[in-house]
Design an enzyme around this catalytic site. Sequence first.
Site, PDB file in Angstrom:
ATOM      1  CE  LYS A 116      -1.594  -4.502   3.251  1.00 21.21           C
ATOM      2  NZ  LYS A 116      -1.913  -5.616   2.839  1.00 21.21           N
ATOM      3  CB  SER A 127      -0.764   0.077   1.272  1.00 25.59           C
ATOM      4  OG  SER A 127      -1.514   1.131   1.551  1.00 25.59           O
ATOM      5  CE1 TYR A 184      -4.045  -2.727   5.437  1.00 25.94           C
ATOM      6  CE2 TYR A 184      -3.300  -0.393   5.272  1.00 25.94           C
ATOM      7  CZ  TYR A 184      -3.829  -1.780   4.787  1.00 25.94           C
ATOM      8  OH  TYR A 184      -3.839  -1.967   3.108  1.00 25.94           O
TER       9      TYR A 184
HETATM   10  P1  NAD Z   1     -10.958  -6.982   1.105  1.00 25.50           P
HETATM   11  O1  NAD Z   1     -11.319  -6.967   2.534  1.00 25.50           O
HETATM   12  O2  NAD Z   1     -12.173  -6.631   0.087  1.00 25.50           O
HETATM   13  O3  NAD Z   1     -10.205  -8.608   0.591  1.00 25.50           O
HETATM   14  C1  NAD Z   1      -9.688  -9.265   1.670  1.00 25.50           C
HETATM   15  C2  NAD Z   1     -10.068 -10.759   1.370  1.00 25.50           C
HETATM   16  O4  NAD Z   1      -9.206 -11.459   2.082  1.00 25.50           O
HETATM   17  C3  NAD Z   1     -11.247 -10.900   1.998  1.00 25.50           C
HETATM   18  O5  NAD Z   1     -12.187 -11.615   1.255  1.00 25.50           O
HETATM   19  C4  NAD Z   1     -11.162 -11.578   3.276  1.00 25.50           C
HETATM   20  O6  NAD Z   1     -12.387 -12.386   3.633  1.00 25.50           O
HETATM   21  C5  NAD Z   1      -9.937 -12.175   3.208  1.00 25.50           C
HETATM   22  N1  NAD Z   1      -9.324 -12.739   4.304  1.00 25.50           N
HETATM   23  C6  NAD Z   1      -9.042 -11.840   5.259  1.00 25.50           C
HETATM   24  N2  NAD Z   1      -8.108 -12.531   6.359  1.00 25.50           N
HETATM   25  C7  NAD Z   1      -8.014 -13.767   5.753  1.00 25.50           C
HETATM   26  C8  NAD Z   1      -7.246 -14.824   6.180  1.00 25.50           C
HETATM   27  N3  NAD Z   1      -6.375 -14.941   7.380  1.00 25.50           N
HETATM   28  N4  NAD Z   1      -7.462 -16.157   5.380  1.00 25.50           N
HETATM   29  C9  NAD Z   1      -8.251 -16.205   4.294  1.00 25.50           C
HETATM   30  N5  NAD Z   1      -9.029 -15.125   3.718  1.00 25.50           N
HETATM   31  C10 NAD Z   1      -8.571 -13.835   4.458  1.00 25.50           C
HETATM   32  O7  NAD Z   1      -9.727  -6.126   0.807  1.00 25.50           O
HETATM   33  P2  NAD Z   1      -9.466  -5.331  -0.474  1.00 25.50           P
HETATM   34  O8  NAD Z   1      -9.776  -4.050  -0.838  1.00 25.50           O
HETATM   35  O9  NAD Z   1      -9.604  -6.334  -1.845  1.00 25.50           O
HETATM   36  O10 NAD Z   1      -7.620  -5.680  -0.146  1.00 25.50           O
HETATM   37  C11 NAD Z   1      -6.851  -6.570  -0.869  1.00 25.50           C
HETATM   38  C12 NAD Z   1      -5.424  -6.357  -0.261  1.00 25.50           C
HETATM   39  O11 NAD Z   1      -5.167  -5.157  -0.722  1.00 25.50           O
HETATM   40  C13 NAD Z   1      -5.273  -6.165   1.434  1.00 25.50           C
HETATM   41  O12 NAD Z   1      -4.246  -7.008   1.675  1.00 25.50           O
HETATM   42  C14 NAD Z   1      -5.287  -4.877   1.710  1.00 25.50           C
HETATM   43  O13 NAD Z   1      -4.717  -4.414   2.757  1.00 25.50           O
HETATM   44  C15 NAD Z   1      -4.730  -4.186   0.355  1.00 25.50           C
HETATM   45  N6  NAD Z   1      -4.589  -2.875  -0.030  1.00 25.50           N
HETATM   46  C16 NAD Z   1      -6.168  -2.466  -0.289  1.00 25.50           C
HETATM   47  C17 NAD Z   1      -6.237  -1.327  -0.304  1.00 25.50           C
HETATM   48  C18 NAD Z   1      -7.723  -0.625  -0.830  1.00 25.50           C
HETATM   49  O14 NAD Z   1      -7.815   0.709  -0.545  1.00 25.50           O
HETATM   50  N7  NAD Z   1      -8.744  -1.529  -0.694  1.00 25.50           N
HETATM   51  C19 NAD Z   1      -5.179  -0.225  -0.552  1.00 25.50           C
HETATM   52  C20 NAD Z   1      -3.802  -0.877  -0.365  1.00 25.50           C
HETATM   53  C21 NAD Z   1      -3.723  -2.040  -0.221  1.00 25.50           C
HETATM   54  N1  UFG Z   2     -12.404  11.828   3.101  1.00 30.52           N
HETATM   55  C1  UFG Z   2     -13.432  12.563   3.162  1.00 30.52           C
HETATM   56  N2  UFG Z   2     -14.588  12.180   3.876  1.00 30.52           N
HETATM   57  C2  UFG Z   2     -14.607  10.858   4.187  1.00 30.52           C
HETATM   58  C3  UFG Z   2     -13.832   9.881   4.085  1.00 30.52           C
HETATM   59  C4  UFG Z   2     -12.501  10.504   3.521  1.00 30.52           C
HETATM   60  O1  UFG Z   2     -13.392  13.842   3.107  1.00 30.52           O
HETATM   61  O2  UFG Z   2     -15.826  10.476   4.852  1.00 30.52           O
HETATM   62  C5  UFG Z   2     -11.158  12.290   2.597  1.00 30.52           C
HETATM   63  C6  UFG Z   2      -9.862  11.666   3.319  1.00 30.52           C
HETATM   64  O3  UFG Z   2      -9.706  12.921   4.225  1.00 30.52           O
HETATM   65  C7  UFG Z   2      -9.024  11.923   2.444  1.00 30.52           C
HETATM   66  C8  UFG Z   2      -9.473  11.390   1.142  1.00 30.52           C
HETATM   67  O4  UFG Z   2     -10.934  11.582   1.286  1.00 30.52           O
HETATM   68  O5  UFG Z   2      -8.410  13.305   2.004  1.00 30.52           O
HETATM   69  C9  UFG Z   2      -9.261   9.931   0.804  1.00 30.52           C
HETATM   70  O6  UFG Z   2      -9.623   9.349   2.181  1.00 30.52           O
HETATM   71  P1  UFG Z   2      -9.568   7.492   2.083  1.00 30.52           P
HETATM   72  O7  UFG Z   2     -10.083   7.266   3.554  1.00 30.52           O
HETATM   73  O8  UFG Z   2     -10.660   6.989   0.868  1.00 30.52           O
HETATM   74  O9  UFG Z   2      -8.311   6.947   1.605  1.00 30.52           O
HETATM   75  P2  UFG Z   2      -6.986   7.280   2.233  1.00 30.52           P
HETATM   76  O10 UFG Z   2      -6.125   7.774   1.234  1.00 30.52           O
HETATM   77  O11 UFG Z   2      -6.741   8.106   3.412  1.00 30.52           O
HETATM   78  O12 UFG Z   2      -6.460   5.754   2.800  1.00 30.52           O
HETATM   79  C10 UFG Z   2      -6.662   4.670   1.747  1.00 30.52           C
HETATM   80  C11 UFG Z   2      -6.887   3.474   2.476  1.00 30.52           C
HETATM   81  C12 UFG Z   2      -5.543   3.065   3.371  1.00 30.52           C
HETATM   82  C13 UFG Z   2      -4.445   3.176   2.523  1.00 30.52           C
HETATM   83  C14 UFG Z   2      -4.183   4.262   1.770  1.00 30.52           C
HETATM   84  C15 UFG Z   2      -3.159   4.653   0.842  1.00 30.52           C
HETATM   85  O13 UFG Z   2      -7.926   3.605   3.559  1.00 30.52           O
HETATM   86  O14 UFG Z   2      -5.513   1.820   3.907  1.00 30.52           O
HETATM   87  O15 UFG Z   2      -5.289   4.789   1.017  1.00 30.52           O
HETATM   88  O16 UFG Z   2      -3.150   3.122  -0.019  1.00 30.52           O
HETATM   89  F1  UFG Z   2      -3.367   2.596   3.166  1.00 30.52           F
END
Ligand code: NAD
Ligand code: UFG
Length: 331
Positions: A152, A124, A148
């Site tokens: 990572k 991330s 979290y």
């Molecule tokens: P998500 O929660 O939709 O998907 C994660 C999946 O993993 C889920 O289906 C959950 O049931 C499964 N899971 C969790 N722990 C498990 C375990 N121990 N064993 C088996 N299954 C398990 O999340 P996502 O948004 O698809 O994110 C996927 C990956 O990308 C995560 O590692 C997350 O940290 C990373 N990531 C997500 C974002 C974002 O904004 N969505 C940003 C950066 C990184």
């Molecule tokens: N924001 C609002 N109102 C809300 C939610 C968010 O104004 O209700 C604003 C935040 O202040 C920020 C922007 O929208 O300026 C984006 O916020 P997000 O929560 O959507 O995203 P972040 O960049 O804060 O965080 C996300 C994921 C993290 C990840 C990060 C970098 O939640 O897990 O992107 O990948 F680490």
Amino acid sequence: MDILVTGGAGYIGSHTVVALIEAGHTPYIVDNYSNSSPAVLDAIRKITGVSVPAFKFDVQDESKLNRLFSRVSFDAVIHFAGLKAVAESVERPLEYYDNNLQSAIVLLRTMRKHYVNRIVFSSSATVYGPKNPVPFTEGMDTCATNPYGWTKVMIEQIIRDVCVAIPDMSAVMLRYFNPVGAHPSGLIGENPNGIPNNLVPYIQKVATGDLPHLNVTGTDYDTPDGTGVRDYLHVVDLAQAHVKAVDYTLGKTGSVEINVGTGKGESVLNMLHAYERACGKTLPYVAAPRRAGDIAECFADTRKAKELLGWEAKLGVDDMCRDSWRFVSQN
Ligand code: NAD
Ligand code: UFG
């Protein structure tokens, strides 16, 4: 290739499974459905015509994982499984360290045991921490501000160390920026339960009338309109980056970190207005205080993804909001 996709029923995993099938690969899902549902498997079948083999268990369950690796000779692994909510990780740090670190360790150990040497890991942009200047480049120091984010940073280091110890291992750590949007079919997307933490899922609920207005968390940042700037990325583009990353691991050894973003920052208000265009409604918002730990701007330097993977984002914010709106209005 036969590819194990941990967390393949989740938001990014399900889109990646579709992209892998379309690229001619055979994905296998392991998911404990802690943040997803097996219903996604039907949706994947409707989109692709393929019934993906899916196994319900926790990646930390080493004996079940070993049994699966004995049955299927995987060519590569994409590791999505993990807990991902920043605020929850501050409240429940041990759960996050336990699930995320232990899953990665058990998976890497099982891969080693079965001579599976290729892994793509979901990292991330959060690993850039609060001090680096934008755009973020992969060589910058990493850091985190919450459990979290630390998982990572730590898993990236574990993977780097394993690649040093096992010379034929190949790992790509994709640092995602802000994935949003949904599959254009409207069949898979992101729809968290309860009040969402992230911007686009929150706007979705304002657009459907489930929430009265958006709270714009911070209107006094040093940005063009005072609101936070992020690098929003269409989840379908992100899924393609995984297909390219798996290909990249072939014939390579060692580990590499690669940003996956568009390289363009958009403000909160720009995203809100893009969503208004998509849903054809005016969406109310109110100014709210900054969220603790938030930074003003976050966007990627995307050159490495282009150079190493031949990948760049094709879709823009209007595509992201259109596909998100289609998904929520159909579901
Ligand atoms: P998500 O929660 O939709 O998907 C994660 C999946 O993993 C889920 O289906 C959950 O049931 C499964 N899971 C969790 N722990 C498990 C375990 N121990 N064993 C088996 N299954 C398990 O999340 P996502 O948004 O698809 O994110 C996927 C990956 O990308 C995560 O590692 C997350 O940290 C990373 N990531 C997500 C974002 C974002 O904004 N969505 C940003 C950066 C990184
Ligand atoms: N924001 C609002 N109102 C809300 C939610 C968010 O104004 O209700 C604003 C935040 O202040 C920020 C922007 O929208 O300026 C984006 O916020 P997000 O929560 O959507 O995203 P972040 O960049 O804060 O965080 C996300 C994921 C993290 C990840 C990060 C970098 O939640 O897990 O992107 O990948 F680490």
